[in-house]
Design a protein around this motif. Structure first.
Motif, PDB file in Angstrom:
ATOM      1  N   UNK A  28       0.900  -1.182  -0.095  1.00 60.94           N
ATOM      2  CA  UNK A  28      -0.281  -0.145  -0.281  1.00 60.94           C
ATOM      3  C   UNK A  28       0.579   0.866  -0.197  1.00 60.94           C
ATOM      4  N   UNK A  29       2.299   1.526   0.118  1.00 60.47           N
ATOM      5  CA  UNK A  29       2.646   2.408   0.453  1.00 60.47           C
ATOM      6  C   UNK A  29       3.739   2.509  -0.950  1.00 60.47           C
ATOM      7  N   UNK A  30       3.478   1.222  -1.334  1.00 57.99           N
ATOM      8  CA  UNK A  30       4.951   1.407  -3.285  1.00 57.99           C
ATOM      9  C   UNK A  30       3.720   1.344  -4.528  1.00 57.99           C
ATOM     10  N   UNK A  31       2.473   0.976  -4.135  1.00 57.76           N
ATOM     11  CA  UNK A  31       1.582   0.600  -4.933  1.00 57.76           C
ATOM     12  C   UNK A  31       0.336   1.449  -5.271  1.00 57.76           C
ATOM     13  N   UNK A  32      -0.629   1.508  -6.269  1.00 59.86           N
ATOM     14  CA  UNK A  32      -2.146   2.100  -5.257  1.00 59.86           C
ATOM     15  C   UNK A  32      -2.594   1.196  -4.910  1.00 59.86           C
ATOM     16  N   UNK A  33      -3.496   2.361  -4.178  1.00 59.19           N
ATOM     17  CA  UNK A  33      -4.345   1.177  -3.680  1.00 59.19           C
ATOM     18  C   UNK A  33      -4.774   0.260  -4.096  1.00 59.19           C
ATOM     19  N   UNK A  34      -4.986  -1.276  -3.243  1.00 56.80           N
ATOM     20  CA  UNK A  34      -5.718  -2.506  -3.534  1.00 56.80           C
ATOM     21  C   UNK A  34      -5.229  -2.431  -5.227  1.00 56.80           C
ATOM     22  N   UNK A  35      -4.239  -2.461  -5.325  1.00 56.55           N
ATOM     23  CA  UNK A  35      -3.573  -3.030  -6.176  1.00 56.55           C
ATOM     24  C   UNK A  35      -3.924  -5.021  -6.706  1.00 56.55           C
ATOM     25  N   UNK A  36      -3.636  -4.960  -7.883  1.00 52.00           N
ATOM     26  CA  UNK A  36      -4.107  -6.753  -8.409  1.00 52.00           C
ATOM     27  C   UNK A  36      -2.699  -7.185  -7.781  1.00 52.00           C
ATOM     28  N   UNK A  37      -3.617  -8.758  -7.255  1.00 53.82           N
ATOM     29  CA  UNK A  37      -2.616  -9.804  -7.552  1.00 53.82           C
ATOM     30  C   UNK A  37      -1.921  -9.937  -8.126  1.00 53.82           C
ATOM     31  N   UNK A  38      -1.891  -9.668  -9.530  1.00 55.99           N
ATOM     32  CA  UNK A  38      -0.649  -9.318 -10.302  1.00 55.99           C
ATOM     33  C   UNK A  38       0.403  -8.541 -10.491  1.00 55.99           C
ATOM     34  N   UNK A  39      -0.642  -7.208 -10.121  1.00 59.35           N
ATOM     35  CA  UNK A  39       0.381  -6.045 -10.148  1.00 59.35           C
ATOM     36  C   UNK A  39       1.597  -6.241  -8.624  1.00 59.35           C
ATOM     37  N   UNK A  40       0.695  -7.105  -8.328  1.00 54.17           N
ATOM     38  CA  UNK A  40       1.623  -7.217  -6.181  1.00 54.17           C
ATOM     39  C   UNK A  40       2.624  -8.261  -6.429  1.00 54.17           C
ATOM     40  N   UNK A  41       2.715  -9.206  -7.728  1.00 56.28           N
ATOM     41  CA  UNK A  41       3.772 -10.096  -8.158  1.00 56.28           C
ATOM     42  C   UNK A  41       4.544  -9.337  -8.832  1.00 56.28           C
ATOM     43  N   UNK A  42       3.989  -8.588  -9.687  1.00 56.00           N
ATOM     44  CA  UNK A  42       4.563  -7.824 -11.268  1.00 56.00           C
ATOM     45  C   UNK A  42       5.777  -6.779 -10.265  1.00 56.00           C
ATOM     46  N   UNK A  43       5.345  -6.344  -9.070  1.00 53.09           N
ATOM     47  CA  UNK A  43       6.209  -5.380  -8.026  1.00 53.09           C
ATOM     48  C   UNK A  43       7.118  -6.584  -7.254  1.00 53.09           C
ATOM     49  N   UNK A  44       7.047  -7.417  -6.610  1.00 52.92           N
ATOM     50  CA  UNK A  44       7.925  -8.263  -6.061  1.00 52.92           C
ATOM     51  C   UNK A  44       8.733  -8.748  -6.882  1.00 52.92           C
ATOM     52  N   UNK A  45       8.543  -8.865  -8.148  1.00 55.86           N
ATOM     53  CA  UNK A  45       9.323  -9.596  -8.510  1.00 55.86           C
ATOM     54  C   UNK A  45      10.121  -8.966  -9.441  1.00 55.86           C
ATOM     55  N   UNK A  46      10.000  -7.364  -9.996  1.00 57.86           N
ATOM     56  CA  UNK A  46      11.014  -5.987 -10.268  1.00 57.86           C
ATOM     57  C   UNK A  46      11.476  -5.815  -9.401  1.00 57.86           C
ATOM     58  N   UNK A  47      11.039  -5.497  -7.909  1.00 60.39           N
ATOM     59  CA  UNK A  47      12.318  -5.081  -7.463  1.00 60.39           C
ATOM     60  C   UNK A  47      13.162  -6.105  -6.320  1.00 60.39           C
ATOM     61  N   UNK A  48      13.147  -7.570  -7.074  1.00 59.20           N
ATOM     62  CA  UNK A  48      13.532  -8.690  -6.416  1.00 59.20           C
ATOM     63  C   UNK A  48      13.257  -8.779  -4.228  1.00 59.20           C
ATOM     64  N   UNK A  49      12.117  -8.503  -4.193  1.00 60.12           N
ATOM     65  CA  UNK A  49      11.229  -8.985  -2.958  1.00 60.12           C
ATOM     66  C   UNK A  49      10.706  -9.706  -3.002  1.00 60.12           C
TER      67      UNK A  49
END
Length: 105
Positions: A28-49
């Motif tokens: 919620x601090x780095x993505x839009x509130x309510x971001x979809x699961x695929x967006x969360x997964x992509x963010x984790x992958x892209x930031x190596x988290x």
């Protein structure tokens, strides 16, 4: 370890990991509130988290990610911290690894 805590993750779990020296950010601090699961997964992958979530239904069978830890909301914060550290020691890399933290208690 670098961790992306899904928006539903309890603050106590985030704090326990942060106080143990892990680099934890909340979705919620780095993505839009309510971001979809695929967006969360992509963010984790892209930031190596590695993603920390309680969402077994939507994250158990995902692929192409930097790792997913599925915790139970009722786990004690110290249990989350301890099991994350056990899993981290057990794998040379967490790429595409999905682990249920309750199984490591």
């Amino acid at each position: 370890m670098r961790i992306l805590a899904d928006e539903n993750t309890r603050p106590a779990h985030v704090s326990a990991l942060d106080s143990a020296g892990h680099d934890v950010v909340r979705a919620g601090d780095v993505l839009e509130k309510g971001a979809s699961d695929p967006v969360v997964i992509a963010a984790g992958r892209d930031t190596d988290r590695v993603i920390l979530t309680y969402d077994r239904k939507d994250f158990a069978d995902v692929s192409d990610h930097a790792g997913v830890f599925i915790a139970e909301e009722t786990m004690a914060p110290r249990a989350v911290r301890r099991t994350v550290e056990r899993v981290e020691r057990a794998y040379p890399t967490l790429d595409d690894v999905v682990e249920f933290l309750a199984d490591w208690r």
